[in-house]
Design an enzyme around this catalytic site. Sequence first.
Site, PDB file in Angstrom:
ATOM      1  N   ASN A 180      46.822  41.572  40.990  1.00 25.79           N
ATOM      2  CA  ASN A 180      46.142  41.621  42.284  1.00 25.79           C
ATOM      3  C   ASN A 180      45.189  42.815  42.340  1.00 25.79           C
ATOM      4  O   ASN A 180      44.091  42.703  42.888  1.00 25.79           O
ATOM      5  CB  ASN A 180      47.152  41.657  43.438  1.00 25.79           C
ATOM      6  CG  ASN A 180      47.447  40.265  43.980  1.00 25.79           C
ATOM      7  OD1 ASN A 180      46.523  39.501  44.237  1.00 25.79           O
ATOM      8  ND2 ASN A 180      48.716  39.934  44.123  1.00 25.79           N
TER       9      ASN A 180
ATOM     10  N   LEU B  99      56.940  47.951  44.586  1.00 26.00           N
ATOM     11  CA  LEU B  99      58.291  47.494  44.933  1.00 26.00           C
ATOM     12  C   LEU B  99      59.118  48.502  45.734  1.00 26.00           C
ATOM     13  O   LEU B  99      60.194  48.174  46.218  1.00 26.00           O
ATOM     14  CB  LEU B  99      59.047  47.094  43.664  1.00 26.00           C
ATOM     15  CG  LEU B  99      58.421  45.910  42.905  1.00 26.00           C
ATOM     16  CD1 LEU B  99      59.233  45.569  41.673  1.00 26.00           C
ATOM     17  CD2 LEU B  99      58.267  44.692  43.803  1.00 26.00           C
ATOM     18  N   LYS B 100      58.630  49.733  45.884  1.00 24.50           N
ATOM     19  CA  LYS B 100      59.353  50.716  46.702  1.00 24.50           C
ATOM     20  C   LYS B 100      58.908  50.620  48.160  1.00 24.50           C
ATOM     21  O   LYS B 100      57.803  50.159  48.450  1.00 24.50           O
ATOM     22  CB  LYS B 100      59.071  52.132  46.180  1.00 24.50           C
ATOM     23  CG  LYS B 100      59.623  52.424  44.782  1.00 24.50           C
ATOM     24  CD  LYS B 100      61.119  52.674  44.821  1.00 24.50           C
ATOM     25  CE  LYS B 100      61.599  53.440  43.599  1.00 24.50           C
ATOM     26  NZ  LYS B 100      61.166  52.904  42.312  1.00 24.50           N
TER      27      LYS B 100
ATOM     28  N   HIS C 248      52.178  39.214  50.113  1.00 18.34           N
ATOM     29  CA  HIS C 248      53.486  38.616  49.825  1.00 18.34           C
ATOM     30  C   HIS C 248      53.240  37.174  49.403  1.00 18.34           C
ATOM     31  O   HIS C 248      52.412  36.499  50.009  1.00 18.34           O
ATOM     32  CB  HIS C 248      54.362  38.686  51.081  1.00 18.34           C
ATOM     33  CG  HIS C 248      55.775  38.249  50.853  1.00 18.34           C
ATOM     34  ND1 HIS C 248      56.715  39.066  50.271  1.00 18.34           N
ATOM     35  CD2 HIS C 248      56.397  37.076  51.088  1.00 18.34           C
ATOM     36  CE1 HIS C 248      57.855  38.411  50.170  1.00 18.34           C
ATOM     37  NE2 HIS C 248      57.684  37.200  50.652  1.00 18.34           N
TER      38      HIS C 248
ATOM     39  N   ASP D  34      58.109  43.928  54.748  1.00 19.36           N
ATOM     40  CA  ASP D  34      57.527  42.632  55.128  1.00 19.36           C
ATOM     41  C   ASP D  34      57.581  42.349  56.615  1.00 19.36           C
ATOM     42  O   ASP D  34      57.595  41.193  57.035  1.00 19.36           O
ATOM     43  CB  ASP D  34      58.254  41.475  54.398  1.00 19.36           C
ATOM     44  CG  ASP D  34      58.164  41.639  52.884  1.00 19.36           C
ATOM     45  OD1 ASP D  34      57.224  42.288  52.416  1.00 19.36           O
ATOM     46  OD2 ASP D  34      59.039  41.107  52.194  1.00 19.36           O
TER      47      ASP D  34
ATOM     48  N   GLU E 208      46.091  34.126  46.032  1.00 21.39           N
ATOM     49  CA  GLU E 208      46.234  35.578  46.242  1.00 21.39           C
ATOM     50  C   GLU E 208      45.009  36.339  45.745  1.00 21.39           C
ATOM     51  O   GLU E 208      44.525  37.265  46.394  1.00 21.39           O
ATOM     52  CB  GLU E 208      47.461  36.114  45.482  1.00 21.39           C
ATOM     53  CG  GLU E 208      48.794  35.732  46.079  1.00 21.39           C
ATOM     54  CD  GLU E 208      49.966  36.305  45.272  1.00 21.39           C
ATOM     55  OE1 GLU E 208      49.917  37.490  44.881  1.00 21.39           O
ATOM     56  OE2 GLU E 208      50.932  35.558  45.021  1.00 21.39           O
TER      57      GLU E 208
END
Lengths: 224, 224
Positions: B15, B85-86, B104, B145, B174
């Site tokens: 991305n 991911l944190k 997401h 999220d 995406e």
Amino acid sequence: MKVPFAVLASGSGTNMQALLDHEDHGAAYRIELLIVDRPCAAEERARVKGRAVYRVDFGCQSVGDEVVGLLDRHGVRGVLLAGFLKLLPPEVCRAYGGAILNIHPALLPAFGGKGMYGHHVHEAVLRSGATMSGPTIHFVNERYDEGRILAQWPVPVEPDDTAHSLAERVLEVEHLLYPAAADALARALGREEPAPTFRWPGTGIPAGQDLKESIESAFGGAVE
Amino acid sequence: MKVPFAVLASGSGTNMQALLDHEDHGAAYRIELLIVDRPCAAEERARVKGRAVYRVDFGCQSVGDEVVGLLDRHGVRGVLLAGFLKLLPPEVCRAYGGAILNIHPALLPAFGGKGMYGHHVHEAVLRSGATMSGPTIHFVNERYDEGRILAQWPVPVEPDDTAHSLAERVLEVEHLLYPAAADALARALGREEPAPTFRWPGTGIPAGQDLKESIESAFGGAVE
């Protein structure tokens, strides 16, 4: 020979009306009876079409056996919930498992669960900022809105939507999607085939555009 | 004058690559730096483009101040999470509130939350029977999220999909949706305008069909 279905409803019954209307256009099912848990407009719609109507006390301990008894008496093969606000008794889930459908006015598993019905659903969608919504048809089990999804259809959320305007846009699709799903279930049951499948045939892209240009045109509010 | 952005990543950085590539096509932003929490392929992608790369220990108590310090040093106005991911430290959320985006790979608020990343997301979508998925761009706050949704795009789930095949189909969108969203945010920030808006321009209906026939054609498995 049409497959005998029952509808359970608690409200205005517009989805049941769409199901009844679809019978005149070659549906593989026939709605034999309506069961309601309270006085509601759905009752009159069913009576106008000459269908049996039963008002049942869902607070009563024996309600599960009572409902299964009514369904059996009419030879019902499938059950359609259409704005029915009570949990379905476990006896009914066990007797008709795999042949009970419900419709929800948002894209489950989002915006589902206890208390999520009617305008509450659309208000939650608008609060989240979600830019898409749309109806979900799902199989029913003993918990709210948790059965396997059968079909969904995307509907845009407009930046100036109210719960009312969004509900209207979703409802228009509900009234086509539910009869089509009921018909697919009836055909499958009539042939003792597995559950029907569904594939959304759209692309998300407006006619005459490609994905890139349609995505770029979708953002506003800070355009040159 | 391009609006300076930072990217945070933990993985392959595809991305981020799409965001970098979009800079050559008139984007209103420039990615000044990449921050990672572990060794990952994204680092090399940023270095190839000559961007500053920082590897930061997110287990460290002072990480919030450290990250804000890096962002300030590069004059950053907006932050893009791309496979990071944190949880973002609260200091960063406070300093850049309203100018932090994440992507997401499913239609939030469904299939989000702790542990829902990568193939876990697509496996959950397939388990649910959902017939639609697609990426969500959302603003970031201090919980996973849960920030307000900016943009979503529908992608069909095919009956024979695997997590891999579904991931590929969502990823293609995406890589167009995130650069377009970043660009819209940069334009809004550059003019001190409110957050950009988004409206999915599709109808869900294949070209040349009407809603009723496209819905009826979507059901299979029990067709005459």
